[in-house]
Design an enzyme around this catalytic site. Structure first.
Site, mmCIF file in Angstrom:
data_model
loop_
_atom_site.group_PDB
_atom_site.id
_atom_site.type_symbol
_atom_site.label_atom_id
_atom_site.label_comp_id
_atom_site.label_asym_id
_atom_site.label_seq_id
_atom_site.Cartn_x
_atom_site.Cartn_y
_atom_site.Cartn_z
ATOM 1 N N ASP A 174 0.810 -1.213 0.000
ATOM 2 C CA ASP A 174 0.000 0.000 0.000
ATOM 3 C C ASP A 174 0.848 1.270 0.000
ATOM 4 O O ASP A 174 2.066 1.229 0.184
ATOM 5 C CB ASP A 174 -0.967 0.010 1.202
ATOM 6 C CG ASP A 174 -0.334 -0.559 2.476
ATOM 7 O OD1 ASP A 174 0.914 -0.523 2.583
ATOM 8 O OD2 ASP A 174 -1.069 -1.041 3.353
ATOM 9 N N ASN A 203 -7.596 -3.397 14.233
ATOM 10 C CA ASN A 203 -8.999 -3.567 13.836
ATOM 11 C C ASN A 203 -9.167 -4.701 12.825
ATOM 12 O O ASN A 203 -10.221 -4.845 12.220
ATOM 13 C CB ASN A 203 -9.552 -2.252 13.259
ATOM 14 C CG ASN A 203 -8.833 -1.826 11.981
ATOM 15 O OD1 ASN A 203 -7.912 -2.497 11.514
ATOM 16 N ND2 ASN A 203 -9.250 -0.705 11.412
ATOM 17 N N HIS A 210 -7.362 -5.075 10.018
ATOM 18 C CA HIS A 210 -7.045 -4.806 8.614
ATOM 19 C C HIS A 210 -5.766 -5.516 8.196
ATOM 20 O O HIS A 210 -4.872 -5.771 9.002
ATOM 21 C CB HIS A 210 -7.022 -3.299 8.299
ATOM 22 C CG HIS A 210 -5.847 -2.531 8.805
ATOM 23 N ND1 HIS A 210 -5.950 -1.221 9.232
ATOM 24 C CD2 HIS A 210 -4.535 -2.839 8.931
ATOM 25 C CE1 HIS A 210 -4.753 -0.781 9.591
ATOM 26 N NE2 HIS A 210 -3.879 -1.749 9.416
ATOM 27 N N GLU A 230 -9.803 -2.117 5.286
ATOM 28 C CA GLU A 230 -10.437 -1.841 6.564
ATOM 29 C C GLU A 230 -11.660 -2.739 6.771
ATOM 30 O O GLU A 230 -12.170 -3.317 5.802
ATOM 31 C CB GLU A 230 -10.850 -0.364 6.617
ATOM 32 C CG GLU A 230 -9.682 0.624 6.457
ATOM 33 C CD GLU A 230 -8.815 0.738 7.706
ATOM 34 O OE1 GLU A 230 -8.732 -0.209 8.506
ATOM 35 O OE2 GLU A 230 -8.193 1.810 7.879
#
Ligand code: F6R
Length: 249
Positions: A67, A136, A138, A143
């Protein structure tokens, strides 16, 4: 899926570096998927030291990063391009044109995403993908809620992710709101996956990955469906977790 418990973060990094160097040494042409963030920094440091000492060559290696932030130039010290150069690429003999990171400043971001997928395919896919884990759930910047069939795409970063990454910036306001990320399907196409999980703050997420349900609300859960995943997790990440015995090998 298997889990290798590591005594400490240093030990985790040594194990990860060993898995990577074995792959690099034993494969004629190898495509590695790279991650950034706090977790792999020591692994990269060990690879850089190994190059200095043992001259393990990367001339036959190509890399694709997961990313990049949108709106941040390559030269910016917060770009993932800059991170990769400063943490690894400048220390090893990989030809820079064999390293690939999505451009967060491309004029046409949709086209950039398509081109990135095509480039990965043209290289024959990713042999070994290194991953970190978001608290979380990811992976990459996929996400919670991201569909499992997504390819490289533009994402809005959640508040939780921007807060977690604010430590690398001068405060949360400077953290970009969007990024380009390989999708869940792009990651799942990798032949092999190496997930690194370090620290108590990742413990809950690791527990959910191993024992929760496989659902887009927790993106990393999809890794349980991949045929070749190794998780290296340190003591602080695993000490309170119930690890299914079959994963310990
Ligand atoms: C980084 C990436 C992210 C991180 C994750 C964990 O390229 O794709 O998914 O791996 O946010 O970050 P750290 O290692 O900083 O805890």
């Amino acid at each position: 899926m298997k889990i290798i418990p590591a005594e400490s973060y240093s030990n985790l990094s040594e194990i990860a570096a060993l898995i990577l160097t074995e792959k690099i040494k034993n494969t004629n042409k190898v495509v590695l998927g790279m991650a950034t963030g706090g977790t792999p920094t020591k692994t990269y440091q060990i690879l850089a030291d190994d190059y200095k000492r043992n001259k393990t060559s990367y001339r036959h290696v190509s890399t694709f990063n997961l990313d990049e932030y949108i709106g941040i130039d390559q030269a910016d010290r917060n770009s993932y391009y800059y991170y990769m150069v400063e943490n690894l690429f400048k220390y090893i003999d990989i030809p820079r044109e064999q390293t690939h990171i999505p451009s967060g400043t491309a004029e046409n971001l949709e086209q950039e995403c398509k081109n990135y997928e095509q480039k990965i395919a043209a290289h024959g896919g990713i042999d070994l993908q290194l991953l970190g884990l978001g608290s979380n759930g990811h992976i990459g910047f996929n996400e919670p809620g991201t569909a499992f069939d997504t390819l490289t795409h533009v994402v809005d970063l959640t508040k939780a992710t921007r807060e977690a990454n604010a430590r690398f910036f001068n405060g949360i306001d400077e953290v970009p709101t969007q990024a380009i990320t390989m999708g869940i399907a792009s990651i799942m196409k990798s032949k092999e996956i190496l997930l690194l999980v370090a620290g108590e703050s990742k413990s809950k997420a690791l527990d959910q990955l191993l024992n929760g349900k496989i659902d887009p609300s927790f993106p990393a859960s999809i890794l349980r469906n991949h045929p070749n995943v190794t998780i290296v997790a340190d003591q602080s990440a695993i000490k309170h977790i119930n690890i299914p015995a079959e994963l310990l090998g």
